[in-house]
Design an enzyme around this catalytic site. Structure first.
Site, PDB file in Angstrom:
ATOM      1  N   TYR A 133       0.842  -1.197   0.000  1.00 22.09           N
ATOM      2  CA  TYR A 133       0.000   0.000   0.000  1.00 22.09           C
ATOM      3  C   TYR A 133       0.878   1.249   0.000  1.00 22.09           C
ATOM      4  CZ  TYR A 133      -3.729   3.276   0.936  1.00 22.09           C
ATOM      5  OH  TYR A 133      -4.606   4.311   0.829  1.00 22.09           O
ATOM      6  N   GLN A 197     -10.969   0.497   1.554  1.00 20.64           N
ATOM      7  CA  GLN A 197     -11.454  -0.350   0.454  1.00 20.64           C
ATOM      8  C   GLN A 197     -10.299  -1.011  -0.291  1.00 20.64           C
ATOM      9  OE1 GLN A 197     -11.915   2.922   0.789  1.00 20.64           O
ATOM     10  NE2 GLN A 197     -11.728   4.041  -1.139  1.00 20.64           N
ATOM     11  N   ASN A 225      -3.369   5.887   6.589  1.00 21.93           N
ATOM     12  CA  ASN A 225      -4.044   6.648   7.644  1.00 21.93           C
ATOM     13  C   ASN A 225      -4.779   5.711   8.598  1.00 21.93           C
ATOM     14  OD1 ASN A 225      -6.448   5.907   6.356  1.00 21.93           O
ATOM     15  ND2 ASN A 225      -6.670   7.866   5.306  1.00 21.93           N
ATOM     16  N   THR A 248       3.814   9.366  12.361  1.00 20.58           N
ATOM     17  CA  THR A 248       5.263   9.323  12.387  1.00 20.58           C
ATOM     18  C   THR A 248       5.819  10.090  13.583  1.00 20.58           C
ATOM     19  OG1 THR A 248       7.243   9.592  11.032  1.00 20.58           O
ATOM     20  CG2 THR A 248       5.620  11.372  10.954  1.00 20.58           C
ATOM     21  N   GLN A 270       9.948  16.077  10.400  1.00 24.25           N
ATOM     22  CA  GLN A 270       8.949  15.065  10.734  1.00 24.25           C
ATOM     23  C   GLN A 270       7.569  15.687  10.906  1.00 24.25           C
ATOM     24  OE1 GLN A 270      10.899  12.404   9.665  1.00 24.25           O
ATOM     25  NE2 GLN A 270       9.284  11.474  10.895  1.00 24.25           N
ATOM     26  N   HIS A 273       5.058  15.881   7.941  1.00 25.13           N
ATOM     27  CA  HIS A 273       4.249  14.759   7.465  1.00 25.13           C
ATOM     28  C   HIS A 273       2.771  14.915   7.789  1.00 25.13           C
ATOM     29  CE1 HIS A 273       7.060  11.775   5.871  1.00 25.13           C
ATOM     30  NE2 HIS A 273       7.916  12.138   6.805  1.00 25.13           N
ATOM     31  N   GLU A 339      10.121   5.776  16.637  1.00 22.91           N
ATOM     32  CA  GLU A 339      10.240   5.278  15.265  1.00 22.91           C
ATOM     33  C   GLU A 339      11.605   5.672  14.696  1.00 22.91           C
ATOM     34  OE1 GLU A 339       7.911   5.835  10.975  1.00 22.91           O
ATOM     35  OE2 GLU A 339       7.655   7.311  12.570  1.00 22.91           O
ATOM     36  N   HIS A 340      11.938   6.954  14.798  1.00 27.64           N
ATOM     37  CA  HIS A 340      13.247   7.459  14.378  1.00 27.64           C
ATOM     38  C   HIS A 340      13.929   8.083  15.593  1.00 27.64           C
ATOM     39  CE1 HIS A 340      10.406   8.092  10.954  1.00 27.64           C
ATOM     40  NE2 HIS A 340      11.378   7.538  10.238  1.00 27.64           N
ATOM     41  N   ASP A 373      14.923   8.392   5.065  1.00 30.93           N
ATOM     42  CA  ASP A 373      13.664   8.373   4.326  1.00 30.93           C
ATOM     43  C   ASP A 373      13.867   8.056   2.855  1.00 30.93           C
ATOM     44  OD1 ASP A 373      12.073   8.901   6.499  1.00 30.93           O
ATOM     45  OD2 ASP A 373      11.951  11.052   6.142  1.00 30.93           O
ATOM     46  N   GLU A 427       1.512 -35.977  28.631  1.00 26.40           N
ATOM     47  CA  GLU A 427       0.523 -34.988  28.200  1.00 26.40           C
ATOM     48  C   GLU A 427      -0.842 -35.631  27.920  1.00 26.40           C
ATOM     49  OE1 GLU A 427       2.116 -32.694  24.944  1.00 26.40           O
ATOM     50  OE2 GLU A 427       3.524 -31.642  26.257  1.00 26.40           O
ATOM     51  N   HIS A 432      -0.034 -39.970  20.076  1.00 30.28           N
ATOM     52  CA  HIS A 432       1.252 -39.446  19.600  1.00 30.28           C
ATOM     53  C   HIS A 432       2.331 -40.520  19.745  1.00 30.28           C
ATOM     54  CE1 HIS A 432      -0.838 -35.649  19.735  1.00 30.28           C
ATOM     55  NE2 HIS A 432       0.245 -34.970  19.366  1.00 30.28           N
TER      56      HIS A 432
END
Length: 458
Positions: A133, A197, A225, A248, A270, A273, A339-340, A373, A427, A432
């Site tokens: 995506y 979708q 998003n 981010t 940052q 974004h 994250e960074h 990036d 067990e 088995h």
């Protein structure tokens, strides 16, 4: 120059617990649970009605209805042909470096012989089909095409499809730079669909308006998003997902040896974004924090996306955390698990080596997050919202499954069969054990004496 000051969290002289740090450090976030009731009907409708539903929601949310979902091959060719030469050259640098770094992530097959005649090997098998995506909101993201496609290709994924929102300005196709990046990487299947979708259509597949099949995928990766994230959560029982990415974030651990102009620029980069992006500075120097504030004020004077940046920097998810020492600062950034994470201190290499929790670590004044990036060779699809405490960024391993292959000889099974049967009985799963015993009975025509199977009697 405009006056600006990041909000302060002063931990000097304090020794907060780990739970207190996690609770009170600035953190961006979105409530995925809150939008699930909105997203679930979209996912269910696409699962039931396929492409027709996906196009209905595309028209409703994106203001455009493509003639078909799959982008025609000649549009990919045209986008690459019309791509500005400097953008193509920059993408080629990004691709080349990403391939070099990700190629070294490939793990070799291992072969272990835990006992004579018994072999367990570990093979790495790529996922067969992956949906990637690529968002299309506040910005255009050909870099996300690179960061998702390259590790998948290096892993050996044979079938890739990119899904990206259609743009009314481009006749219902994804942004041409996204199409060009796909073509540059040799990806021939691109779908003009975005949002929840898109995730649902990738998960369940469908039939395009021209009657051609849109095959479902086995895994979905890539940022998006909150609605994309919610759809991933709803579809993760059907397909694998990389992560539930949140807004981010950047954390900068800096002392007064750092350049406040550099740090201010990185915090702004940052914030560019998203209004929910988090920009956090951790420092033992109040004077340095003030210098960063002043530098931000100057740079806001020529920042393109001013309102977006100012909103993000002024939000509760951003701020300055004042600490007594760099050691305390390390404890803070480990609790935050950014994250960074940038390390701009004296002895930055040594300080960075002591970090435990971060999606990616950028060391020294010449390693800004924006390098990662695009052109460092590292991957920019990284864990957010503290998930770096237990998860990694996108890599070749994301697209591979480690499969044990077990090959035992008759003698090797006989040597351990008694232990298998003993544990099976412990067990209360006697069948088995019978699966071992009956192999020897079948081979010999009569039951093998129990004591001869690893010396264990039943």
């Amino acid at each position: 120059m405009s006056e600006f000051a990041l909000r302060r969290i002063d931990l000097r002289g304090a020794t907060p617990s780990l739970s207190q740090l996690r609770a009170h450090l600035p953190r961006g976030g979105v409530d995925v649970e809150a939008v699930l009731p909105t997203v679930a009907p979209v996912v269910d409708d696409v699962r039931t009605r396929g492409v027709a539903a996906a196009l209905d929601y595309t028209e409703r949310f994106d203001g455009v209805r493509p003639d078909r979902v799959r982008v025609p091959a000649d549009e990919l060719t045209r986008a690459l042909r019309e791509l500005p030469a400097d953008v193509r050259a920059a993408l080629e640098v990004s691709i080349e470096r990403a391939r070099a770094v990700h190629a070294d992530e490939v793990m070799p097959e291992t072969v272990t012989e835990p006992a004579p005649g018994g072999v367990v090997s570990r093979r790495w098998i790529p996922v067969d089909r992956v949906g990637l995506y690529v968002p299309g909101g506040n910005a255009v993201y050909p870099s996300s095409v690179v960061m998702n496609v390259v590790p998948a290709q290096v892993a050996g994924v044979e079938s890739l499809v990119i899904a990206s929102p259609p743009q009314a300005a481009f006749g219902g196709l994804p942004h041409p730079t996204v199409l060009a990046a796909a073509a540059l990487l040799g990806v021939t299947e691109v779908w003009s669909v975005g949002g929840a979708q898109a995730v649902a259509l990738l998960a369940y597949g469908g039939v395009d308006t021209d009657g051609s099949d849109l095959d479902p995928v086995s895994m979905i990766t890539g940022p998006g998003n909150i609605y994309v994230t919610a759809a991933k959560r709803l579809c993760r029982a059907v397909v694998g997902i990389d992560a539930e990415a949140g807004p981010t974030e950047i954390a900068v651990l800096a002392d007064d040896s750092a350049d406040p102009i550099h740090v201010a620029a990185d915090l702004i980069s940052q914030a560019e974004h998203d209004v929910l992006a988090a920009s956090v500075l951790v420092t033992p120097s109040a004077d340095f924090a003030a210098a960063v504030d002043a530098a931000i004020g100057v740079q806001l004077g020529f920042t393109k996306h001013l309102e977006r940046v100012r909103t993000a920097l002024a939000g509760s998810q951003s701020g300055v955390v004042l600490v007594d020492t760099i050691d305390q600062g390390l404890r803070v950034v480990d609790a935050y698990a950014a994250e960074h994470l940038e390390i701009q201190t004296r002895d930055a290499d040594e300080v960075a080596a002591r970090v435990h929790n971060a999606g990616a670590i950028f060391v020294g004044p010449w390693s800004p997050v924006s390098l990662g990036d695009y052109c460092a060779g590292s991957n920019h699809v990284l864990p957010t919202a503290g998930c770096a405490r237990y998860s990694s960024g996108l890599s070749v391993q994301t697209f591979l499954r480690g499969v044990h292959v077990i090959t035992y000889s008759r003698d090797a099974l006989a040597a351990v069969g008694g232990s298998v049967r003993t544990l099976a009985d412990a067990e209360d799963l006697p069948a088995h054990g019978e699966a071992v015993r009956l192999r020897f009975e079948t081979l010999e025509g009569e039951a093998l004496a129990p004591e001869t199977v690893n010396g264990a009697a039943r």
